[in-house]
Design an enzyme around this catalytic site. Structure first.
Site, PDB file in Angstrom:
ATOM      1  N   ARG A   7       0.877  -1.133  -0.188  1.00 22.27           N
ATOM      2  CA  ARG A   7      -0.021  -0.039  -0.044  1.00 22.27           C
ATOM      3  C   ARG A   7       0.876   1.148  -0.077  1.00 22.27           C
ATOM      4  O   ARG A   7       2.076   1.190   0.046  1.00 22.27           O
ATOM      5  CB  ARG A   7      -1.015   0.164   1.129  1.00 22.27           C
ATOM      6  N   GLU A  24      -2.509   7.971   7.336  1.00 25.10           N
ATOM      7  CA  GLU A  24      -1.168   7.756   7.885  1.00 25.10           C
ATOM      8  C   GLU A  24      -0.130   8.275   6.959  1.00 25.10           C
ATOM      9  O   GLU A  24       0.935   7.434   6.476  1.00 25.10           O
ATOM     10  CB  GLU A  24      -0.715   6.341   8.517  1.00 25.10           C
ATOM     11  N   GLU A  84      -6.239   5.420  15.963  1.00 28.26           N
ATOM     12  CA  GLU A  84      -5.872   3.749  15.800  1.00 28.26           C
ATOM     13  C   GLU A  84      -5.024   3.568  17.004  1.00 28.26           C
ATOM     14  O   GLU A  84      -4.136   4.374  17.434  1.00 28.26           O
ATOM     15  CB  GLU A  84      -4.684   3.468  14.536  1.00 28.26           C
ATOM     16  N   TRP A 139       3.281  -6.550  13.136  1.00 26.93           N
ATOM     17  CA  TRP A 139       4.516  -5.996  12.561  1.00 26.93           C
ATOM     18  C   TRP A 139       5.870  -5.639  13.346  1.00 26.93           C
ATOM     19  O   TRP A 139       6.995  -5.267  12.931  1.00 26.93           O
ATOM     20  CB  TRP A 139       4.105  -4.549  11.785  1.00 26.93           C
ATOM     21  N   LYS A 171      -3.763 -10.374   8.915  1.00 27.15           N
ATOM     22  CA  LYS A 171      -4.745 -11.341   9.627  1.00 27.15           C
ATOM     23  C   LYS A 171      -4.373 -11.672  11.169  1.00 27.15           C
ATOM     24  O   LYS A 171      -5.292 -12.239  11.820  1.00 27.15           O
ATOM     25  CB  LYS A 171      -4.915 -12.518   8.864  1.00 27.15           C
ATOM     26  N   HIS A 191      -3.203  -9.357  13.155  1.00 26.19           N
ATOM     27  CA  HIS A 191      -3.424  -8.168  14.106  1.00 26.19           C
ATOM     28  C   HIS A 191      -4.687  -8.144  14.703  1.00 26.19           C
ATOM     29  O   HIS A 191      -5.534  -8.544  14.232  1.00 26.19           O
ATOM     30  CB  HIS A 191      -3.189  -7.253  13.098  1.00 26.19           C
TER      31      HIS A 191
HETATM   32  C1  GAL Z   1      -1.242   1.577  10.756  1.00 25.80           C
HETATM   33  C2  GAL Z   1      -2.248   1.628   9.573  1.00 25.80           C
HETATM   34  C3  GAL Z   1      -3.265   0.483   9.686  1.00 25.80           C
HETATM   35  C4  GAL Z   1      -2.935  -0.661  10.004  1.00 25.80           C
HETATM   36  C5  GAL Z   1      -2.177  -0.582  11.398  1.00 25.80           C
HETATM   37  C6  GAL Z   1      -1.696  -2.000  11.979  1.00 25.80           C
HETATM   38  O1  GAL Z   1      -0.128   1.838  10.480  1.00 25.80           O
HETATM   39  O2  GAL Z   1      -2.923   2.613   9.434  1.00 25.80           O
HETATM   40  O3  GAL Z   1      -4.018   0.601   8.373  1.00 25.80           O
HETATM   41  O4  GAL Z   1      -2.160  -1.219   9.212  1.00 25.80           O
HETATM   42  O5  GAL Z   1      -1.000   0.413  11.340  1.00 25.80           O
HETATM   43  O6  GAL Z   1      -0.832  -1.656  13.326  1.00 25.80           O
END
Ligand code: GAL
Length: 699
Positions: free
Chosen positions: A124, A163, A320, A328, A369, A371
């Site tokens: 993305r 972001e 978020e 990640w 998946k 997360h």
């Molecule tokens: C952010 C993002 C989300 C998702 C999230 C996962 O960086 O805006 O779409 O990927 O991290 O932690």
């Protein structure tokens, strides 16, 4: 400055927007699920107390399946469904991830790395911030979204892209080169001025034509430092400019709907100068993820505090964070019981009026998946969903705090993006310097002492603060030096550290000895920097240990008091911490890295000189974090247990808005003092990781 957006305005779908409340919700990606799941989703959202969701963030390919093919029917249905269930929508402009038809037709929108490699689609945010072609397609989508949903009763806010800069802050393409040159022409006006600023007499780098200038692409050795610093400034500006382009369309087509874009004030995310971006949005929102480690919740508090500073102390939103594990980090651990609520409420404590998660329903496919989400793979019969529902109820109890602002503390930490960028560049005395870590260490030490502090940026009025800590304030233009001098002369107590005051805005060294622009104010002089090798340390009297750096400090003003001397190493017996009286204030220099423990030992002397004292009962200092929000004749005291042990809070009085107080008792008996502004002395006990919020009349 940001336009003021209050909750009733942001949640129009609820009660006609008449009741103030905190927003609660998540990113919602219904395109990943069949329609029957959407109905299950809204049922569960209601159960959890969700009142807002962010929709459409990654929906470009679905909304516009091909050039000139549009499909809004599914999104119309969702907007209506959500509205029918009293859920407001923070609607994304959907520009975050360009679809394959676009990148196939226009591969020239793809970013290029410093090494010249193309960043291909497949993930993305594979777009150049400066691409005119991307901008044309993306802004067409923004217009289409705005026209389609203008006036929709569920539409509460616009969510620009997502972001910005998370993956594409630095692009070295030819588009970027062109835009960089324009930005430089605007900044310097003439090549002579650019050549001077960049110090191009060095290594035969003089430019005789603007077209010769490039982004700092892969070079044989250390690229020009001012070119690097300007490229950082430019890259942040280019994305801000893109944000403004989307925003201007939204404001034209839907002037009543507030606009935001989720920032990423967390950890080492440093490419975007959010202090500079904040004034462009109607309300500030932030994403934050915990990186497990010894200072992880201090870091959360620091980030939330900094966002509050960027928002000018006004309410902001967590767009978020995670209910539990992310996907990640090298190892993605689940949150412990209590963390979901405490992390959320710590953000509210620092001014968040909205608590949202990534994401609503955990994906079954795709890179995220594993997360966590509000509805995990395990479904509603799960500890995570129960914790989510409990948090919804708690946020409802906290509705009275919505719209309240931060009450300034007596202490501030000055955080400066320019110093962050410049101090960590290559070819410096050490590559080990971590600007944000030094700031965080001071913050941790203040938390350990139970001292409330604001994290502020350089555009903030310094006057309210009795103690101002400016760690590694490396870039000090003349006007900032003057402001700091006036601050101290006016009675403020300034503290700064090694590698501060060294360069001006062009990254040119202030000559005559360090700390350059602050040398006279501090009454000291450093001739050579003192970086330490990995594993080396120096002792200081007072029992402190310094690492990373140990300047040899010469005192130039006899009025300077030496607060600590080196007890070992090359500079044994020399000053390591100095304080110069300035007018009715003072200026202190700390020549080494003391870390959170050392700073906890040093700070009481600095606090005492500034007449700053903890507002917490002695037994709770270090264990409990206190923040204060204020509105409408009330103060809201947030008490957050930082530890895994119960925390006693003797002597605190107030009306308890929320808090699982672990058997809390008032002085009067077994009742909580709810509703009584003149409640008797309470004897609260916070459970491990617990949070309580007290309301008291503002004096
Ligand atoms: C952010 C993002 C989300 C998702 C999230 C996962 O960086 O805006 O779409 O990927 O991290 O932690």
């Amino acid at each position: 400055m940001t336009r003021r957006t209050t909750l009733p305005r942001l949640l129009p779908a609820l009660d006609g927007g008449s009741r103030a409340r905190l927003a609660y919700g998540a990113d919602y990606n219904p395109e990943q699920w069949p329609r029957e799941v959407w109905h299950e989703d809204v049922r569960l959202m209601r159960r959890a107390g969700v009142n807002i969701i962010s929709l459409g963030i990654f929906s470009w390919a679905r909304v516009q399946p091909d050039d000139d093919v549009w499909d809004f029917a599914w999104l119309d249905e969702l907007m209506d469904l959500l509205h029918a269930h009293g859920i407001a929508v923070d609607l994304a402009t959907a520009t975050a991830s360009p679809p394959p038809w676009l990148t196939t037709a226009h591969p020239e929108i793809l970013p290029v790395t410093a090494e010249g490699a193309t960043v291909w689609p497949g993930a993305r945010q594979h777009w150049r911030p400066t691409s005119p072609v991307f901008r044309e397609y993306a802004l067409r989508l923004v217009s289409a979204m705005a026209k389609q949903y203008a006036g929709h009763p569920a539409l509460a806010a616009w969510h620009i892209n997502n972001e910005l800069g998370c993956h594409n802050i630095y692009d070295y393409s030819d588009d970027a080169a062109r835009a960089f040159r324009l930005w430089l022409r605007d900044r310097y006006e003439s090549l002579d001025r650019l050549n001077h600023a960049w110090g191009t007499a060095f290594w035969s780098q003089r430019y005789s034509d603007w077209e010769q200038i490039l982004p700092p692409r892969l070079a044989a050795s250390h690229p020009n430092p001012t070119q690097q610093l300007d490229f950082k400034r430019f890259s942040s500006h280019a994305l801000k400019d893109y944000l403004c382009a989307e925003r201007d369309i939204l404001r034209r087509l839907t002037p009543e709907t507030p606009v935001t874009s989720n920032f990423m004030v967390m950890g080492g995310t440093k490419g975007m100068n959010y202090a500079d971006w904040a004034r462009e949005v109607d309300f500030v929102s932030n994403d934050h993820y915990v990186h497990p480690g010894p200072q992880d919740r201090d870091e959360l508090s620091f980030s939330a505090n900094l966002i509050s500073g960027i928002a000018g102390g006004r309410p902001w939103y967590v767009m978020e964070h995670s209910t539990s594990a992310v996907n990640w980090q090298p190892v993605n651990v689940a949150k412990r019981p209590g963390d979901l609520a405490r992390d959320s409420l710590l953000h509210v404590a620092h001014g968040a009026d909205g608590i949202c998660f990534f994401q609503w329903r955990q994906s079954a496919a795709g890179a995220e998946k594993y997360h966590s989400a509000m509805v995990p793979h395990a479904g509603e019969d799960s500890a995570v969903f129960r914790a989510v529902t409990e948090l919804g109820a708690t946020l409802d109890e906290l509705a009275p705090v919505a719209g309240s602002e931060r009450e300034p503390a007596a202490v501030a930490i000055l955080f400066d993006w320019e110093s962050w960028w410049a101090s960590e560049q290559d070819s410096h005395p050490t590559s080990r310097l971590d600007y944000r870590q030094e700031a965080l260490d001071w913050y941790s030490a203040l938390l350990a002492l139970g001292i409330r502090a604001d994290v502020i940026t350089t555009d903030t009025d310094l006057a309210p603060y009795r103690l101002l800590i400016a760690p590694v304030l490396h870039v000090v233009p003349g006007d900032l030096a003057d402001r700091l001098t006036r601050y101290a002369e006016g009675g403020g107590h300034l503290v700064t550290t090694y590698f501060s005051g060294v360069v001006d805005e062009n990254d040119h060294v202030w000559l005559g000895g360090y700390p350059g622009a602050l040398r006279d104010l501090l009454g000291i002089r450093v001739e050579e920097f003192g970086p330490l090798l990995d594993g080396d340390a120096v002792s200081l009297d007072g029992g402190f240990t310094g690492t990373l750096w140990a300047d040899r400090v010469d005192v130039t003003d006899p009025a300077v008091e030496i607060l600590a001397r080196y007890g070992s190493g090359e500079h044994t017996g020399c000053a390591a911490v100095t304080r110069r009286p300035v007018g009715s204030g003072s200026a202190t220099y700390v020549a080494t890295r003391l870390g959170p423990d050392g700073l906890t030992g040093l700070l009481p002397r600095l606090l005492e000189a500034a007449d700053v004292h903890s507002e917490l009962p002695a037994t709770a200092r270090g264990q409990v974090e206190l923040t204060v929000r204020r509105a409408g004749g009330h103060r809201y005291l947030f008490l957050v247990n930082r530890t895994d042990e119960p925390a006693a809070l003797p002597g605190l009085a107030g009306d308890v808005l929320t808090g699982d107080l672990g058997g809390a008792r008032t002085g009067a008996g077994d009742e909580l003092p709810g509703g009584h502004e003149d409640a008797p002395q309470s004897h609260l006990t916070l459970p491990p990781r617990g949070v309580a919020v007290l309301r008291e009349p503002a004096p």
